[in-house]
Structure formats: structure tokens, C-alpha cells
Scaffold this motif. Structure first.
Motif, PDB file in Angstrom:
ATOM      1  N   ILE A  21       0.831  -1.207   0.000  1.00 27.75           N
ATOM      2  CA  ILE A  21       0.000   0.000   0.000  1.00 27.75           C
ATOM      3  C   ILE A  21       0.866   1.258   0.000  1.00 27.75           C
ATOM      4  N   LYS A  24       1.560   2.592  -3.444  1.00 27.31           N
ATOM      5  CA  LYS A  24       0.349   3.129  -4.058  1.00 27.31           C
ATOM      6  C   LYS A  24      -0.019   4.478  -3.450  1.00 27.31           C
ATOM      7  N   LEU A  25       0.205   4.644  -2.157  1.00 26.35           N
ATOM      8  CA  LEU A  25      -0.077   5.925  -1.522  1.00 26.35           C
ATOM      9  C   LEU A  25       0.870   7.014  -2.024  1.00 26.35           C
ATOM     10  N   GLU A  26       2.114   6.672  -2.274  1.00 23.02           N
ATOM     11  CA  GLU A  26       3.058   7.651  -2.830  1.00 23.02           C
ATOM     12  C   GLU A  26       2.614   8.098  -4.214  1.00 23.02           C
ATOM     13  N   ASN A  27       2.169   7.157  -5.038  1.00 19.02           N
ATOM     14  CA  ASN A  27       1.674   7.507  -6.376  1.00 19.02           C
ATOM     15  C   ASN A  27       0.425   8.380  -6.284  1.00 19.02           C
ATOM     16  N   LEU A  28      -0.460   8.049  -5.380  1.00 20.99           N
ATOM     17  CA  LEU A  28      -1.683   8.828  -5.194  1.00 20.99           C
ATOM     18  C   LEU A  28      -1.346  10.239  -4.726  1.00 20.99           C
ATOM     19  N   SER A  29      -0.410  10.357  -3.824  1.00 20.77           N
ATOM     20  CA  SER A  29      -0.009  11.668  -3.316  1.00 20.77           C
ATOM     21  C   SER A  29       0.578  12.536  -4.423  1.00 20.77           C
ATOM     22  N   SER A  30       1.433  11.972  -5.247  1.00 19.28           N
ATOM     23  CA  SER A  30       2.017  12.763  -6.342  1.00 19.28           C
ATOM     24  C   SER A  30       0.953  13.132  -7.375  1.00 19.28           C
ATOM     25  N   SER A  31      -0.017  12.278  -7.599  1.00 21.08           N
ATOM     26  CA  SER A  31      -1.102  12.596  -8.530  1.00 21.08           C
ATOM     27  C   SER A  31      -1.966  13.734  -7.996  1.00 21.08           C
ATOM     28  N   ILE A  32      -2.232  13.723  -6.721  1.00 18.77           N
ATOM     29  CA  ILE A  32      -3.019  14.797  -6.103  1.00 18.77           C
ATOM     30  C   ILE A  32      -2.253  16.116  -6.185  1.00 18.77           C
ATOM     31  N   ASN A  33      -0.949  16.074  -5.940  1.00 17.54           N
ATOM     32  CA  ASN A  33      -0.146  17.295  -6.039  1.00 17.54           C
ATOM     33  C   ASN A  33      -0.140  17.840  -7.463  1.00 17.54           C
TER      34      ASN A  33
END
Length: 47
Positions: A21, A24-33
Motif C-alpha cells: 500500500i 500506491k499511496l506515494e503515487n496517489l499523493s504525487s497525482s493529487i499534487n
């Protein structure tokens, strides 16, 4: 197998899931940024 015997099955499953996880959280964080930056740029264009 030795690790499972020492720590127990639930602990091993929890560690495995947390490791998976995390990426996946790192990818989600960069996408949100990136989305936030795009929204900010869009708002600056339209003002």
C-alpha cells in the motif's frame, strides 16, 4: 516459513499489505499534487 512460525500469519499478512500500500499511496499523493498544480494554473489563466 520460519518467519511465519515466529511472527504469526496475521502479522506477516499485515506487513505485506502495508509494504504494498505504501507505494500506491506515494503515487496517489504525487497525482493529487499534480492535480492541485494544474487547477491552480487553470485558475490563474482564467482570471
Amino acid at each position: 516459513m520460519q518467519m511465519i512460525a515466529n511472527m504469526g500469519f496475521p502479522a506477516i499478512v499485515t506487513m505485506y499489505l502495508l509494504i504494498r500500500i505504501e507505494a500506491k499511496l506515494e503515487n496517489l499523493s504525487s497525482s493529487i499534487n499534480a492535480l492541485s498544480l494544474n487547477i491552480h494554473q487553470f485558475n490563474n489563466k482564467n482570471t
